[in-house]
Design a protein around this motif. Structure first.
Motif, PDB file in Angstrom:
ATOM      1  N   HIS A 142     -93.448  10.251   4.146  1.00  0.00           N
ATOM      2  CA  HIS A 142     -92.487   9.158   3.980  1.00  0.00           C
ATOM      3  C   HIS A 142     -91.838   8.809   5.321  1.00  0.00           C
ATOM      4  O   HIS A 142     -91.642   7.634   5.651  1.00  0.00           O
ATOM      5  CB  HIS A 142     -91.429   9.558   2.945  1.00  0.00           C
ATOM      6  N   LYS A 143     -91.540   9.831   6.114  1.00  0.00           N
ATOM      7  CA  LYS A 143     -90.964   9.594   7.444  1.00  0.00           C
ATOM      8  C   LYS A 143     -91.973   8.887   8.350  1.00  0.00           C
ATOM      9  O   LYS A 143     -91.617   7.999   9.134  1.00  0.00           O
ATOM     10  CB  LYS A 143     -90.527  10.913   8.068  1.00  0.00           C
ATOM     11  N   ARG A 144     -93.242   9.282   8.243  1.00  0.00           N
ATOM     12  CA  ARG A 144     -94.280   8.637   9.049  1.00  0.00           C
ATOM     13  C   ARG A 144     -94.449   7.174   8.642  1.00  0.00           C
ATOM     14  O   ARG A 144     -94.723   6.313   9.476  1.00  0.00           O
ATOM     15  CB  ARG A 144     -95.608   9.388   8.907  1.00  0.00           C
ATOM     16  N   GLN A 145     -94.296   6.894   7.352  1.00  0.00           N
ATOM     17  CA  GLN A 145     -94.379   5.507   6.897  1.00  0.00           C
ATOM     18  C   GLN A 145     -93.290   4.652   7.548  1.00  0.00           C
ATOM     19  O   GLN A 145     -93.546   3.516   7.963  1.00  0.00           O
ATOM     20  CB  GLN A 145     -94.248   5.446   5.372  1.00  0.00           C
ATOM     21  N   LYS A 146     -92.092   5.204   7.627  1.00  0.00           N
ATOM     22  CA  LYS A 146     -90.999   4.473   8.266  1.00  0.00           C
ATOM     23  C   LYS A 146     -91.347   4.155   9.718  1.00  0.00           C
ATOM     24  O   LYS A 146     -91.088   3.059  10.213  1.00  0.00           O
ATOM     25  CB  LYS A 146     -89.706   5.282   8.206  1.00  0.00           C
ATOM     26  N   PHE A 147     -91.946   5.124  10.394  1.00  0.00           N
ATOM     27  CA  PHE A 147     -92.301   4.946  11.806  1.00  0.00           C
ATOM     28  C   PHE A 147     -93.457   3.969  11.974  1.00  0.00           C
ATOM     29  O   PHE A 147     -93.461   3.136  12.883  1.00  0.00           O
ATOM     30  CB  PHE A 147     -92.674   6.298  12.414  1.00  0.00           C
ATOM     31  N   ASN A 148     -94.452   4.049  11.086  1.00  0.00           N
ATOM     32  CA  ASN A 148     -95.664   3.234  11.204  1.00  0.00           C
ATOM     33  C   ASN A 148     -95.583   1.895  10.491  1.00  0.00           C
ATOM     34  O   ASN A 148     -96.564   1.152  10.478  1.00  0.00           O
ATOM     35  CB  ASN A 148     -96.871   4.006  10.646  1.00  0.00           C
ATOM     36  N   MET A 149     -94.436   1.576   9.897  1.00  0.00           N
ATOM     37  CA  MET A 149     -94.287   0.384   9.062  1.00  0.00           C
ATOM     38  C   MET A 149     -94.908  -0.853   9.731  1.00  0.00           C
ATOM     39  O   MET A 149     -94.418  -1.350  10.735  1.00  0.00           O
ATOM     40  CB  MET A 149     -92.809   0.140   8.787  1.00  0.00           C
ATOM     41  N   PRO A 150     -96.018  -1.382   9.159  1.00  0.00           N
ATOM     42  CA  PRO A 150     -96.698  -2.511   9.785  1.00  0.00           C
ATOM     43  C   PRO A 150     -96.183  -3.882   9.343  1.00  0.00           C
ATOM     44  O   PRO A 150     -96.422  -4.876  10.022  1.00  0.00           O
ATOM     45  CB  PRO A 150     -98.149  -2.322   9.335  1.00  0.00           C
ATOM     46  N   LEU A 151     -95.484  -3.920   8.188  1.00  0.00           N
ATOM     47  CA  LEU A 151     -95.033  -5.199   7.632  1.00  0.00           C
ATOM     48  C   LEU A 151     -93.651  -5.033   7.019  1.00  0.00           C
ATOM     49  O   LEU A 151     -93.374  -4.040   6.348  1.00  0.00           O
ATOM     50  CB  LEU A 151     -96.007  -5.684   6.538  1.00  0.00           C
ATOM     51  N   SER A 152     -92.818  -6.013   7.213  1.00  0.00           N
ATOM     52  CA  SER A 152     -91.453  -5.934   6.678  1.00  0.00           C
ATOM     53  C   SER A 152     -91.411  -6.108   5.164  1.00  0.00           C
ATOM     54  O   SER A 152     -90.398  -5.795   4.539  1.00  0.00           O
ATOM     55  CB  SER A 152     -90.571  -6.998   7.338  1.00  0.00           C
ATOM     56  N   CYS A 153     -92.494  -6.586   4.576  1.00  0.00           N
ATOM     57  CA  CYS A 153     -92.502  -6.848   3.125  1.00  0.00           C
ATOM     58  C   CYS A 153     -92.886  -5.618   2.303  1.00  0.00           C
ATOM     59  O   CYS A 153     -92.955  -5.688   1.077  1.00  0.00           O
ATOM     60  CB  CYS A 153     -93.439  -8.002   2.793  1.00  0.00           C
ATOM     61  N   ILE A 154     -93.140  -4.481   2.951  1.00  0.00           N
ATOM     62  CA  ILE A 154     -93.503  -3.261   2.227  1.00  0.00           C
ATOM     63  C   ILE A 154     -92.240  -2.460   1.907  1.00  0.00           C
ATOM     64  O   ILE A 154     -91.475  -2.108   2.805  1.00  0.00           O
ATOM     65  CB  ILE A 154     -94.469  -2.389   3.034  1.00  0.00           C
ATOM     66  N   ASP A 155     -92.046  -2.169   0.637  1.00  0.00           N
ATOM     67  CA  ASP A 155     -90.899  -1.379   0.195  1.00  0.00           C
ATOM     68  C   ASP A 155     -91.353   0.067   0.008  1.00  0.00           C
ATOM     69  O   ASP A 155     -92.140   0.358  -0.901  1.00  0.00           O
ATOM     70  CB  ASP A 155     -90.361  -1.957  -1.115  1.00  0.00           C
ATOM     71  N   ILE A 156     -90.878   0.968   0.860  1.00  0.00           N
ATOM     72  CA  ILE A 156     -91.243   2.379   0.717  1.00  0.00           C
ATOM     73  C   ILE A 156     -90.118   3.193   0.084  1.00  0.00           C
ATOM     74  O   ILE A 156     -90.261   4.396  -0.107  1.00  0.00           O
ATOM     75  CB  ILE A 156     -91.628   3.004   2.079  1.00  0.00           C
ATOM     76  N   GLY A 157     -89.023   2.541  -0.255  1.00  0.00           N
ATOM     77  CA  GLY A 157     -87.904   3.235  -0.860  1.00  0.00           C
ATOM     78  C   GLY A 157     -87.107   4.037   0.153  1.00  0.00           C
ATOM     79  O   GLY A 157     -87.595   4.366   1.228  1.00  0.00           O
ATOM     80  N   LYS A 158     -85.905   4.369  -0.214  1.00  0.00           N
ATOM     81  CA  LYS A 158     -85.046   5.134   0.688  1.00  0.00           C
ATOM     82  C   LYS A 158     -85.435   6.601   0.760  1.00  0.00           C
ATOM     83  O   LYS A 158     -85.231   7.264   1.781  1.00  0.00           O
ATOM     84  CB  LYS A 158     -83.579   4.991   0.247  1.00  0.00           C
ATOM     85  N   GLU A 159     -85.968   7.105  -0.340  1.00  0.00           N
ATOM     86  CA  GLU A 159     -86.331   8.515  -0.412  1.00  0.00           C
ATOM     87  C   GLU A 159     -87.736   8.655  -1.006  1.00  0.00           C
ATOM     88  O   GLU A 159     -88.225   7.749  -1.685  1.00  0.00           O
ATOM     89  CB  GLU A 159     -85.339   9.282  -1.302  1.00  0.00           C
ATOM     90  N   PRO A 160     -88.416   9.774  -0.751  1.00  0.00           N
ATOM     91  CA  PRO A 160     -89.720  10.023  -1.379  1.00  0.00           C
ATOM     92  C   PRO A 160     -89.605   9.980  -2.897  1.00  0.00           C
ATOM     93  O   PRO A 160     -88.593  10.401  -3.464  1.00  0.00           O
ATOM     94  CB  PRO A 160     -90.099  11.421  -0.887  1.00  0.00           C
TER      95      PRO A 160
END
Length: 334
Positions: free
Chosen positions: A73-91
């Motif tokens: 989840h932390k890596r997703q925040k770092f690698n976020m390629p698009l602003s339209c992707i919602d990864i949530g605040k927590e896993p």
């Protein structure tokens, strides 16, 4: 949930083929419903590769990634390629998400549950049943599951060369539980037959989920197996109103009825494992197409791409059939 997603796509050629075929399928659906209006829900993995492709190819802007592992989840925040992707605040695990997410009737969804853990098959089938009950007309559900027979295990009290299929059939009956599609015997648990057995369990889970909604059916669209290491099963279905199925409107209007990879009965999955090739090998093979056969290609190369002649022939036939969906991977030096 998504441990397999940590392997880069350039090392998973066959999964990339499956992904491209899925995009191709969704472009057909676009003939019926505006695919860019859909919400895409999937396991993004650390790189969110699928999300980039889905957004680029289909212009979908509402996207939700599910991830249970904190570090990923932390890596997703770092690698976020698009602003339209919602990864949530927590896993968040997929089960908790599905329990709380509302599939609004006026909105449409594409859900890809990409499971990798073979030890949780019954739990995964339970999630498939649950989400099938929540989906609405024209929603699309894609499932990927580990279908490698070796993961079922073997009787360790017997010699290593003992046929493990009887043990695996018994173990599968216990594991599948309510999702057991039929009584199993040795022939249902072999390395070549297990993916079909699992596909039929997926079909049963989906139909159990939608059985309480008499106005709807869940229709199979495609089913494939591939191996970038272990054998994986992938299956896609669409939720439709009964009348849509009776008059065959969805499949004819979408032109899926003419799609060469359509699989509406899920009797067995199609194999999309293609050979591993160098750039030079692929260019040579494609220079002989569309007229050359697999055997003619082997004769021209004078070497095999797999361990033996039979495997090479089979993989070349697959390459010829799925050539348009096979991505190009190349090393770039900066």
């Amino acid at each position: 949930m998504s441990s397999g997603s940590s392997i880069p796509y350039h090392l998973r050629h066959n999964k990339a083929v499956d992904r491209n075929l899925f995009v191709d399928l969704l472009t057909k659906v676009n003939n019926v419903k505006n695919i860019s209006d859909y919400t895409y829900i999937s396991f993004g993995g650390p790189y969110l590769e699928d999300f980039k492709v889905i957004n680029s190819a289909l212009k979908i802007k509402k996207m939700i990634s599910l991830e249970v592992d904190e570090n990923t989840h932390k890596r997703q925040k770092f690698n976020m390629p698009l602003s339209c992707i919602d990864i949530g605040k927590e896993p968040l695990c997929s089960g908790d998400f599905l329990d709380n997410y509302t599939f609004a009737k006026r909105k449409r969804h594409i859900v890809w549950l990409d499971y990798t853990d073979p030890a949780k098959i019954n739990e995964q089938l339970g999630e498939i049943e649950s989400i099938s009950n929540k989906l609405n007309p024209f929603d699309i559900l894609k499932i990927t599951m580990n279908a490698h027979a070796e993961t079922i295990g073997r009787d360790l009290t017997l010699p290593i060369n003992n046929d493990p299929r009887e043990y695996r059939a018994r173990k599968l009956e216990e594991t599948l539980g309510a999702y057991l599609p039929y009584p199993l015997n040795d022939n249902h648990s072999g390395s070549k037959t297990y993916p079909t057995t699992l596909l039929h369990a997926v079909k049963k889970a989906m139909r159990m989920g939608i059985s309480s909604r008499s106005d709807l059916v869940i229709e199979p669209v495609s089913a494939f197996i591939y191996a970038d290491g272990q054998t994986m099963l992938t299956a896609t279905a669409v939720v439709l109103k009964n009348e849509e199925v009776k008059i065959n409107r969805f499949f004819s209007k979408s032109r899926l009825s003419a799609w060469p990879f359509l699989n509406r009965d899920w009797e067995s999955p199609r194999n999309i494992t293609v050979p591993s090739m160098s750039l030079k090998e692929r260019l040579f093979i494609e220079s002989l197409l569309p007229h050359a056969s697999a055997q003619e290609i082997i004769d021209s190369m004078e070497f095999l791409l797999a361990d033996d002649h039979r495997s090479t022939t089979k993989q070349l036939k697959t390459f010829i059939e799925y050539q348009r969906a096979i991505p190009w991977f190349s090393k770039v030096v900066f």
